[in-house]
Design a protein around this motif. Structure first.
Motif, PDB file in Angstrom:
ATOM      1  N   VAL A 134     154.356 -10.681   0.510  1.00  0.00           N
ATOM      2  CA  VAL A 134     155.536 -10.004   0.689  1.00  0.00           C
ATOM      3  C   VAL A 134     155.045  -8.708  -0.579  1.00  0.00           C
ATOM      4  O   VAL A 134     155.644  -7.821  -0.144  1.00  0.00           O
ATOM      5  CB  VAL A 134     155.929 -11.142  -1.311  1.00  0.00           C
ATOM      6  N   LEU A 135     153.743  -8.537  -0.873  1.00  0.00           N
ATOM      7  CA  LEU A 135     153.498  -7.092  -1.314  1.00  0.00           C
ATOM      8  C   LEU A 135     153.149  -6.128  -0.214  1.00  0.00           C
ATOM      9  O   LEU A 135     153.390  -4.629  -0.209  1.00  0.00           O
ATOM     10  CB  LEU A 135     152.076  -7.076  -2.428  1.00  0.00           C
ATOM     11  N   GLY A 136     152.018  -7.126   0.937  1.00  0.00           N
ATOM     12  CA  GLY A 136     151.588  -5.793   2.099  1.00  0.00           C
ATOM     13  C   GLY A 136     153.591  -6.003   2.415  1.00  0.00           C
ATOM     14  O   GLY A 136     152.812  -4.892   3.891  1.00  0.00           O
ATOM     15  N   ILE A 137     154.185  -6.459   3.078  1.00  0.00           N
ATOM     16  CA  ILE A 137     155.651  -6.237   3.210  1.00  0.00           C
ATOM     17  C   ILE A 137     155.896  -4.842   2.633  1.00  0.00           C
ATOM     18  O   ILE A 137     156.635  -4.037   3.465  1.00  0.00           O
ATOM     19  CB  ILE A 137     156.653  -7.241   3.925  1.00  0.00           C
ATOM     20  N   THR A 138     156.006  -4.947   1.433  1.00  0.00           N
ATOM     21  CA  THR A 138     156.089  -3.835   0.055  1.00  0.00           C
ATOM     22  C   THR A 138     155.546  -2.697   1.038  1.00  0.00           C
ATOM     23  O   THR A 138     156.547  -1.407   1.238  1.00  0.00           O
ATOM     24  CB  THR A 138     156.734  -3.770  -0.755  1.00  0.00           C
ATOM     25  N   ALA A 139     154.244  -2.647   0.746  1.00  0.00           N
ATOM     26  CA  ALA A 139     153.877  -1.410   1.232  1.00  0.00           C
ATOM     27  C   ALA A 139     153.704  -1.015   2.205  1.00  0.00           C
ATOM     28  O   ALA A 139     154.021   0.279   2.550  1.00  0.00           O
ATOM     29  CB  ALA A 139     152.356  -2.434   0.993  1.00  0.00           C
ATOM     30  N   GLY A 140     154.585  -1.718   3.525  1.00  0.00           N
ATOM     31  CA  GLY A 140     154.187  -0.939   4.308  1.00  0.00           C
ATOM     32  C   GLY A 140     155.637  -0.553   4.841  1.00  0.00           C
ATOM     33  O   GLY A 140     155.900   0.413   5.540  1.00  0.00           O
ATOM     34  N   THR A 141     156.902  -1.236   3.790  1.00  0.00           N
ATOM     35  CA  THR A 141     157.941  -0.425   3.701  1.00  0.00           C
ATOM     36  C   THR A 141     157.950   1.000   3.249  1.00  0.00           C
ATOM     37  O   THR A 141     158.791   1.913   3.808  1.00  0.00           O
ATOM     38  CB  THR A 141     159.030  -1.226   3.023  1.00  0.00           C
ATOM     39  N   LEU A 142     157.519   0.837   2.204  1.00  0.00           N
ATOM     40  CA  LEU A 142     156.805   2.351   1.609  1.00  0.00           C
ATOM     41  C   LEU A 142     156.439   2.981   2.735  1.00  0.00           C
ATOM     42  O   LEU A 142     156.674   4.394   2.704  1.00  0.00           O
ATOM     43  CB  LEU A 142     156.217   2.062   0.299  1.00  0.00           C
ATOM     44  N   GLY A 143     155.605   2.775   3.122  1.00  0.00           N
ATOM     45  CA  GLY A 143     155.194   3.825   4.148  1.00  0.00           C
ATOM     46  C   GLY A 143     156.172   4.395   5.257  1.00  0.00           C
ATOM     47  O   GLY A 143     155.872   5.365   5.098  1.00  0.00           O
ATOM     48  N   TRP A 144     156.753   3.715   5.821  1.00  0.00           N
ATOM     49  CA  TRP A 144     157.745   3.886   6.870  1.00  0.00           C
ATOM     50  C   TRP A 144     158.622   5.091   5.890  1.00  0.00           C
ATOM     51  O   TRP A 144     158.964   6.140   6.229  1.00  0.00           O
ATOM     52  CB  TRP A 144     158.205   2.245   7.111  1.00  0.00           C
ATOM     53  N   GLN A 145     158.738   4.404   5.128  1.00  0.00           N
ATOM     54  CA  GLN A 145     159.889   5.252   4.294  1.00  0.00           C
ATOM     55  C   GLN A 145     159.393   6.618   4.000  1.00  0.00           C
ATOM     56  O   GLN A 145     160.247   7.695   3.496  1.00  0.00           O
ATOM     57  CB  GLN A 145     160.533   4.246   2.802  1.00  0.00           C
ATOM     58  N   THR A 146     158.392   6.891   3.496  1.00  0.00           N
ATOM     59  CA  THR A 146     157.160   8.052   2.914  1.00  0.00           C
ATOM     60  C   THR A 146     157.428   8.928   4.226  1.00  0.00           C
ATOM     61  O   THR A 146     157.554  10.513   4.599  1.00  0.00           O
ATOM     62  CB  THR A 146     155.980   7.714   3.010  1.00  0.00           C
ATOM     63  N   ILE A 147     157.760   8.072   5.676  1.00  0.00           N
ATOM     64  CA  ILE A 147     157.389   9.509   7.030  1.00  0.00           C
ATOM     65  C   ILE A 147     158.801   9.734   7.478  1.00  0.00           C
ATOM     66  O   ILE A 147     159.488  10.851   7.201  1.00  0.00           O
ATOM     67  CB  ILE A 147     157.168   8.560   7.993  1.00  0.00           C
ATOM     68  N   VAL A 148     160.222   8.821   6.493  1.00  0.00           N
ATOM     69  CA  VAL A 148     161.744   9.389   6.870  1.00  0.00           C
ATOM     70  C   VAL A 148     162.129  10.093   5.886  1.00  0.00           C
ATOM     71  O   VAL A 148     162.351  11.360   5.961  1.00  0.00           O
ATOM     72  CB  VAL A 148     162.578   7.980   6.528  1.00  0.00           C
ATOM     73  N   ASP A 149     161.729  10.178   4.438  1.00  0.00           N
ATOM     74  CA  ASP A 149     162.154  11.748   3.230  1.00  0.00           C
ATOM     75  C   ASP A 149     160.542  12.689   3.932  1.00  0.00           C
ATOM     76  O   ASP A 149     161.600  13.800   3.596  1.00  0.00           O
ATOM     77  CB  ASP A 149     161.049  10.835   1.813  1.00  0.00           C
ATOM     78  N   GLY A 150     159.502  12.314   5.136  1.00  0.00           N
ATOM     79  CA  GLY A 150     158.698  13.735   5.237  1.00  0.00           C
ATOM     80  C   GLY A 150     160.035  14.506   6.820  1.00  0.00           C
ATOM     81  O   GLY A 150     159.192  15.342   6.704  1.00  0.00           O
ATOM     82  N   LEU A 151     160.845  13.776   7.008  1.00  0.00           N
ATOM     83  CA  LEU A 151     161.321  14.299   7.990  1.00  0.00           C
ATOM     84  C   LEU A 151     162.734  14.651   7.303  1.00  0.00           C
ATOM     85  O   LEU A 151     163.276  15.629   8.912  1.00  0.00           O
ATOM     86  CB  LEU A 151     161.488  13.127   8.744  1.00  0.00           C
TER      87      LEU A 151
ATOM     88  N   THR B  50     157.496 -15.812   8.081  1.00  0.00           N
ATOM     89  CA  THR B  50     158.599 -15.980   8.463  1.00  0.00           C
ATOM     90  C   THR B  50     159.895 -16.150   6.554  1.00  0.00           C
ATOM     91  O   THR B  50     161.063 -15.290   6.916  1.00  0.00           O
ATOM     92  CB  THR B  50     159.369 -16.877   8.470  1.00  0.00           C
ATOM     93  N   VAL B  51     158.550 -16.734   6.201  1.00  0.00           N
ATOM     94  CA  VAL B  51     160.000 -16.539   4.693  1.00  0.00           C
ATOM     95  C   VAL B  51     159.503 -15.934   3.988  1.00  0.00           C
ATOM     96  O   VAL B  51     161.008 -15.134   3.829  1.00  0.00           O
ATOM     97  CB  VAL B  51     159.388 -17.539   4.537  1.00  0.00           C
ATOM     98  N   ALA B  52     158.883 -14.839   4.074  1.00  0.00           N
ATOM     99  CA  ALA B  52     159.221 -12.827   3.593  1.00  0.00           C
ATOM    100  C   ALA B  52     160.051 -12.052   3.455  1.00  0.00           C
ATOM    101  O   ALA B  52     160.499 -11.682   3.044  1.00  0.00           O
ATOM    102  CB  ALA B  52     157.568 -12.463   2.990  1.00  0.00           C
ATOM    103  N   ASP B  53     160.238 -12.901   5.264  1.00  0.00           N
ATOM    104  CA  ASP B  53     160.703 -11.260   6.331  1.00  0.00           C
ATOM    105  C   ASP B  53     162.210 -11.919   5.326  1.00  0.00           C
ATOM    106  O   ASP B  53     162.593 -11.228   5.761  1.00  0.00           O
ATOM    107  CB  ASP B  53     160.504 -11.717   7.724  1.00  0.00           C
ATOM    108  N   ILE B  54     162.645 -13.027   5.493  1.00  0.00           N
ATOM    109  CA  ILE B  54     163.953 -13.195   5.808  1.00  0.00           C
ATOM    110  C   ILE B  54     164.991 -12.790   3.910  1.00  0.00           C
ATOM    111  O   ILE B  54     165.331 -12.392   3.622  1.00  0.00           O
ATOM    112  CB  ILE B  54     164.489 -14.750   6.217  1.00  0.00           C
ATOM    113  N   ALA B  55     163.584 -14.075   3.226  1.00  0.00           N
ATOM    114  CA  ALA B  55     163.785 -13.144   1.497  1.00  0.00           C
ATOM    115  C   ALA B  55     163.977 -11.679   1.067  1.00  0.00           C
ATOM    116  O   ALA B  55     165.288 -11.656   0.188  1.00  0.00           O
ATOM    117  CB  ALA B  55     163.294 -14.188   0.799  1.00  0.00           C
ATOM    118  N   MET B  56     163.225 -11.301   1.773  1.00  0.00           N
ATOM    119  CA  MET B  56     163.579  -9.673   1.015  1.00  0.00           C
ATOM    120  C   MET B  56     164.277  -8.938   2.072  1.00  0.00           C
ATOM    121  O   MET B  56     164.776  -8.206   1.438  1.00  0.00           O
ATOM    122  CB  MET B  56     162.093  -9.257   2.223  1.00  0.00           C
ATOM    123  N   ALA B  57     164.878  -9.717   3.452  1.00  0.00           N
ATOM    124  CA  ALA B  57     165.616  -8.727   3.827  1.00  0.00           C
ATOM    125  C   ALA B  57     166.948  -9.116   3.216  1.00  0.00           C
ATOM    126  O   ALA B  57     168.023  -8.076   3.002  1.00  0.00           O
ATOM    127  CB  ALA B  57     165.702  -9.469   4.910  1.00  0.00           C
TER     128      ALA B  57
END
Length: 330
Positions: free
Chosen positions: A75-92, A304-311
C-alpha cells in the motif's frame, strides 16, 4: 389588472427549458466507459479467483504479522508511486491536489488488468478529462512517469544484478537503456521530449522547463516505491528462512527489474507471468523453487487486493468530497 399582472401568470406557466438532447457519440462514450469499468472489475476479480487455489495453502505458513506488514508495504509503495505521478502532473501545469490525483491514478491503473495495458492509460486520460484536465497533459505525465520508473527500476536493479546475471542473463540487455534514460531525465531533454509528444498530439508545447525539483522528486518517489515493494516480498520470504539483508537487497532489485519487464510485456494483464518468472528466478537462489513460486503468487494477490482497495477508496473519497461541496437546495 395591468398588462404586467396578466403577463405574470403566463410567464410562470411557461414550461421550463429542456436540456439539449445528448448526441449519439456522447451516449456511446458513456456506455463504452461503463462497459470498460465492468470489464476492468471483472478482470481484476478473475485475477483474484485464479490465484486463490495455490495461494491459500502458502498463506497458512506465513505469520499473520508478516502478512499484515507485507500488505502495508504494498500500500505504501503504491502511494509513493501515485505521488510520483502527481508530482509530474503538477509540474506540467496547475496543481491538481492529492485527492484528485489519487482518483485519476489509482482508479485508472485498474485498466492494467485488461490484456493490453494501454487501457490503463486511456482510463487515466478519461478520468483526467472528467476532472477538468486536458487529455494531453495526463498522457504526457504518464509517459514521463513511465520513463522515470524504468530508470529507477534499473538503478535499484543493480542490487540484484549478480544473481540476475546467472539466473536470467537474457534480461541484461535492459541495461542498455540506462545511459539513455539518465540522459533523458535532464530537465531540458525531458521538456523537449514532452513538447515533442504534445506537438504530435497537435497541442501547444510546454511553456516552461520542468525544474530539477520535479524530476528529482518523481525519481525519488519511484525509488521509494520499488524499495517498499522489495520490503513486501522480503517480509514474505523470511517466514521460511533467516532474516538476511542480502535477501532484502535481492528482493528490492528483483521486484524493480520484474516490474519493468512486466511493463514491456504490455499485452498481458499487468505483466502477469513475466514478473513472476523474474521473481521466481531470483528467489530460487535462496530457497526451494516451490516456495519461491508460492511467495510470488502471494505477492501477486496482495498487489491485486491493494490495487482494488485503494482505487475503491480513492473513488469513494472523491465522490464524498463532491457530495460535500454540492450546494444545498433551499
Amino acid at each position: 389588472m395591468t398588462v404586467q399582472d396578466e403577463a405574470a401568470p403566463a410567464a410562470s406557466a411557461a414550461p421550463a427549458p429542456q436540456p439539449a438532447p445528448r448526441s449519439g457519440r456522447a451516449a456511446l462514450m458513456t456506455w463504452l466507459r461503463r462497459a470498460l469499468l465492468v470489464l476492468v472489475l471483472a478482470a481484476a476479480g478473475w485475477a483474484l479467483y485464479s490465484h486463490w487455489g495455490g495461494v491459500s495453502k502458502t498463506l497458512v505458513t506465513v505469520p499473520w504479522h508478516s502478512t499484515v506488514l507485507s500488505q502495508l508495504a504494498v500500500v505504501l509503495g503504491i502511494t509513493a508511486g501515485t505521488l510520483g505521478w502527481q508530482t509530474i502532473v503538477d509540474g506540467l501545469g496547475k496543481p491538481i491536489g492529492a485527492f484528485r490525483g489519487a482518483q485519476i491514478m489509482l482508479v485508472g491503473s485498474l485498466g492494467k488488468y485488461v490484456p493490453g495495458s494501454v487501457w490503463a492509460y486511456l482510463l487515466q486520460m478519461e478520468l483526467g478529462r472528467q476532472a477538468g484536465l486536458p487529455r494531453a497533459r495526463v498522457f504526457t505525465a504518464t509517459l514521463i512517469n513511465l520513463g522515470v520508473g524504468v530508470v529507477a527500476s534499473l538503478l535499484l536493479g543493480v542490487l540484484a544484478l549478480p544473481v540476475m546475471m546467472s539466473s536470467t542473463p537474457g534480461l541484461m540487455w535492459l541495461y542498455l537503456l540506462l545511459p539513455i534514460g539518465l540522459i533523458a531525465l535532464h530537465p531540458k531533454v525531458l521538456t523537449w521530449g514532452a513538447s515533442l509528444v504534445l506537438k504530435v498530439l497537435k497541442k501547444a508545447p510546454l511553456d516552461h522547463v520542468l525544474p530539477w525539483s520535479t524530476v528529482g522528486r518523481s525519481l525519488g518517489y519511484a525509488l521509494l516505491s520499488y524499495v517498499l515493494f522489495g520490503v513486501h516480498l522480503w517480509l514474505l520470504s523470511i517466514s521460511s528462512g533467516p532474516v538476511s539483508v542480502r535477501v532484502l537487497l535481492l528482493c528490492a532489485g528483483a521486484v524493480a527489474i520484474g516490474m519493468t519487464v512486466g511493463l514491456i510485456a504490455f499485452i498481458l494483464p499487468s505483466g502477469a507471468g513475466v514478473r513472476e518468472l523474474v521473481l521466481v528466478s531470483a528467489l530460487s537462489t535462496t530457497m526451494p523453487v516451490e516456495q519461491a513460486l508460492a511467495f510470488t503468487l502471494v505477492s501477486r494477490l496482495m498487489f491485486t487486493v491493494a490495487d482494488i482497495a485503494m482505487a475503491g477508496g480513492a473513488a469513494g473519497l472523491a465522490r464524498w468530497q463532491l457530495s460535500k461541496n454540492k450546494p444545498v437546495d433551499a
